[in-house]
Scaffold this active site. Structure first.
Site: not given
Length: 435
Positions: A16-17, A20, A22, A128
């Site tokens: 995944g990435s 800011f 990976e 969030d």
């Protein structure tokens, strides 16, 4: 020589990435335990990983909080090693044709309220909350909801004195606009009430399939946020919750009745949903919609000569096939951040594989079994559900044959026992290390 982290973990493929950094799959050199490894270049303008690691350290030991194995610097990278987790609730929502049954939503709601309550008990707001930031576990934690992504978290009170942060206005939107509270849209400093309102929007999103302020068109992001805000403010609670049990409207009315520094009554919110769950006659058996879909799918794909394939087949009990290759690191649709936080992007949560869900094509066979909308456990026979629970390693729910008066008490005891079981499931294999 193969790359290593903390002299204990073998660095594997990228899974995944984020904006800011990976995320890679890692393996413990001695035990072969799989972990998630987050990497952030030390030269990045606004380092994020140290901040996130500190929050994880504060939250360590809480149910549904990923364990941190190691944090330090390896070469040119800040490195965080943590539990490998399963699919997000957004991934599972998509797998279930973007609608969840009332039973599944209520089973999730109980755990999600607990996660938010724990977060608040540590003096932090999440700010969030969204389906992408709640992940199911793997293996024996497959039915446990985990909370992740603390990049926008903020301390709302002093640890010792419990002095609350002051009320402020004219704040920029922080979080994801789709799930942001009304006060957040109005520029009011966030507090505990806003996290809970966001959670309410998530629950309605699961039930309805979408929210009224989705898909609005605008020329710029700022204009889009304004349109979302206008639509949200003009949508009454009754309109939002129309056609669904009144408990959901009660939830929103309660959240919006809270004053800025009020401590929410989390127990009350859990209680109204638990009472609804019992009144509907559901059993707290952890048979989610995706558990059933996976079971049905396994029957369609199994060779005729083979016996029944239980939902436990795969990476973990009750997780759908194919959800081991999901990329949750796409764009930030309807997300907004204040100017000071513009660089604070996140690689939320650990995943098992990469790959875009939307580009994979249909994940479920086009069979008459799936002609009905995904969701209700009542659409599967009791015999199939029994096999489903047994295969997933779940205890069978008690058969209730008692008179109506005793039924509620019996069901409540079973409910409390089930939720207590999953909430106390904790395994800490290693202590947190910082180098």
């Amino acid at each position: 020589m193969e790359p290593r982290v903390g002299n204990k973990y073998r660095l594997g493929r990228k899974i995944g990435s984020g904006s800011f950094g990976e995320i890679y799959l890692g393996t413990h050199i001695q035990t072969n335990e799989e972990v998630a490894i987050k990497l952030e270049n030390v030269k990045t303008k606004h380092p994020q990983l140290l901040y996130e690691s500190k929050l994880y350290r504060i939250l360590q030991g809480g149910t549904g909080v990923p364990n941190i194995k190691w944090f330090g610097v390896e070469g040119d990278y800040n490195t965080l090693v943590m539990d490998l987790l399963g699919p997000s609730l957004e991934d599972l929502f998509n797998f279930c044709s973007r609608k969840l049954s009332l039973k599944s939503v209520l089973m999730l709601a109980d755990q999600m309220i607990n996660r938010v309550e724990y977060f608040h008990s540590k003096s932090f707001l999440h700010r969030d909350l969204k389906p992408d930031n709640f992940l199911m576990g793997l293996g024996r934690r497959a039915n446990q909801v985990h909370i992740i992504d603390f990049g926008l978290a903020k301390k709302y009170r002093d640890n010792t004195t419990h002095q609350h942060i002051p009320y402020r206005e004219n704040k920029n939107l922080t979080g994801t606009a789709r799930y942001a509270s009304m006060n957040t849209h109005l520029g009011i400093e966030q507090s505990r009430r806003d996290d809970l309102e966001s959670l309410g929007y998530i629950l309605m999103y699961f039930l309805k399939g979408s929210l009224p302020w989705q898909g609005l068109k605008a020329g710029t992001k700022k204009q889009k946020y304004e349109r979302i805000s206008e639509k949200k403010v003009s949508t009454s609670i009754e309109s939002l919750c129309r056609g669904y049990p009144s408990e959901f409207a009660s939830y929103f009315h309660y959240c919006r009745s809270l004053r800025f520094d009020d401590k929410p009554d989390y127990g009350y919110l859990k209680r109204i949903f638990r009472d609804l769950f019992i009144r509907e006659g559901f059993q707290f058996d952890y048979v989610f919609d995706w558990t059933i879909l996976k079971y049905q799918q396994s029957q369609l794909t199994a060779p005729p000569s083979r016996g029944l394939v239980s939902p436990a087949v795969g990476t973990s009990a009750g997780l759908p096939p194919g959800l081991t290759s999901i990329d949750r690191y796409g764009g930030e649709e309807e997300g907004g951040r204040p100017p000071m936080d513009s660089s604070r992007r996140r690689m939320s949560g650990a995943l098992e594989n990469s790959g875009n869900l939307s580009s994979r094509g249909p994940m479920m066979p086009s069979s008459s079994l799936f002609a009905q909308s995904a969701g209700s456990s009542r659409r599967v026979t009791s015999e199939e559900l029994q096999r489903c629970r047994t295969g997933a390693g779940l205890r069978n729910s008690p058969v209730v044959t008692t008179p109506e008066g005793k039924r509620s008490s019996s069901t409540r005891k079973h409910y409390d026992s089930a939720i207590k079981g999953i909430e106390t499931l904790q395994v800490s294999d290693e202590r947190f290390h910082h180098h």
